[in-house]
Design an enzyme around this catalytic site. Structure first.
Site, PDB file in Angstrom:
ATOM      1  N   ASN A 147       0.474   1.404  -6.312  1.00  0.00           N
ATOM      2  CA  ASN A 147       1.387   0.459  -6.963  1.00  0.00           C
ATOM      3  C   ASN A 147       0.588  -0.455  -7.878  1.00  0.00           C
ATOM      4  OD1 ASN A 147       3.667   1.349  -5.424  1.00  0.00           O
ATOM      5  ND2 ASN A 147       2.894   0.180  -3.683  1.00  0.00           N
TER       6      ASN A 147
ATOM      7  N   HIS B 119      -5.750  -0.276  -4.691  1.00  0.00           N
ATOM      8  CA  HIS B 119      -5.785   0.513  -3.463  1.00  0.00           C
ATOM      9  C   HIS B 119      -4.901   1.728  -3.625  1.00  0.00           C
ATOM     10  CE1 HIS B 119      -2.742  -2.683  -3.158  1.00  0.00           C
ATOM     11  NE2 HIS B 119      -2.001  -1.844  -2.461  1.00  0.00           N
TER      12      HIS B 119
HETATM   13  P1  AMP Z   1       0.952  -2.822  -2.149  1.00  0.00           P
HETATM   14  O1  AMP Z   1       2.385  -3.242  -2.064  1.00  0.00           O
HETATM   15  O2  AMP Z   1       0.774  -1.473  -2.762  1.00  0.00           O
HETATM   16  O3  AMP Z   1       0.097  -3.900  -2.777  1.00  0.00           O
HETATM   17  O4  AMP Z   1       0.474  -2.622  -0.642  1.00  0.00           O
HETATM   18  C1  AMP Z   1      -0.238  -3.568   0.090  1.00  0.00           C
HETATM   19  C2  AMP Z   1      -0.430  -3.012   1.482  1.00  0.00           C
HETATM   20  O5  AMP Z   1      -1.441  -3.755   2.115  1.00  0.00           O
HETATM   21  C3  AMP Z   1       0.822  -3.077   2.360  1.00  0.00           C
HETATM   22  O6  AMP Z   1       1.159  -1.751   2.800  1.00  0.00           O
HETATM   23  C4  AMP Z   1       0.383  -3.975   3.535  1.00  0.00           C
HETATM   24  O7  AMP Z   1       0.920  -3.564   4.765  1.00  0.00           O
HETATM   25  C5  AMP Z   1      -1.127  -3.815   3.497  1.00  0.00           C
HETATM   26  N1  AMP Z   1      -1.890  -4.931   4.044  1.00  0.00           N
HETATM   27  C6  AMP Z   1      -1.733  -6.258   3.803  1.00  0.00           C
HETATM   28  N2  AMP Z   1      -2.643  -6.967   4.473  1.00  0.00           N
HETATM   29  C7  AMP Z   1      -3.414  -6.075   5.149  1.00  0.00           C
HETATM   30  C8  AMP Z   1      -4.539  -6.181   6.031  1.00  0.00           C
HETATM   31  N3  AMP Z   1      -5.057  -7.379   6.365  1.00  0.00           N
HETATM   32  N4  AMP Z   1      -5.061  -5.046   6.549  1.00  0.00           N
HETATM   33  C9  AMP Z   1      -4.544  -3.851   6.245  1.00  0.00           C
HETATM   34  N5  AMP Z   1      -3.489  -3.675   5.411  1.00  0.00           N
HETATM   35  C10 AMP Z   1      -2.929  -4.775   4.884  1.00  0.00           C
END
Ligand code: AMP
Length: 125
Positions: free
Chosen positions: A96, A109
């Protein structure tokens, strides 16, 4: 227009060791860890260690060493998690970006999702 990287984001804090993570794999330029709120039986995030905001930023500006390391690491994650096509039933890779991509964390990511059929790619609405 230049990309602006905010180093207070949560993945930057994970990379600095300020917040724990469940590491799947770590290489010179890349870290992969389990998503904290998994949307599928397999949900791993693969991130470069460098300060890149999004896929377009990383793909456009990262060094060849970073680009190769990242993608080889992502392939190893797929194998390690049992979803790669040579051994498993497949997966979905999602990156995203920005407001329209509904990106929550402004550090590039790649989501690797699998362990069940992932459904339609995106709704038309
Ligand atoms: P996006 O919407 O593509 O930016 O996805 C961000 C992702 O990061 C989401 O799926 C969250 O669940 C994940 N996320 C947020 N904080 C953490 C964390 N501390 N450790 C692992 N995943 C996380």
């Amino acid at each position: 227009m230049a990309y602006t990287y905010d180093d207070t984001n949560i993945f930057a804090r994970i990379l600095r060791g300020e917040i724990p993570n469940k590491t799947v794999l770590e290489t010179e330029h890349t870290l992969a860890f389990h998503d904290i709120n998994p949307a599928a039986p397999v949900h791993v995030l693969v991130i470069p260690k460098g300060a890149y905001v999004s896929f377009d930023h990383f793909a456009g500006e990262a060094s060849e060493a970073e680009l190769v390391d990242f993608h080889r690491a992502a392939a190893k994650v797929c194998q390690q998690m049992g979803v790669s096509l040579d051994a498993g039933a497949g997966f979905r890779a999602i990156a995203n970006a920005g407001a329209h991509g509904l990106q929550e964390v402004p550090h590039y990511h790649m989501h690797i999702l699998g362990g069940r059929p992932m459904g339609v790619m995106v709704s038309k609405a």
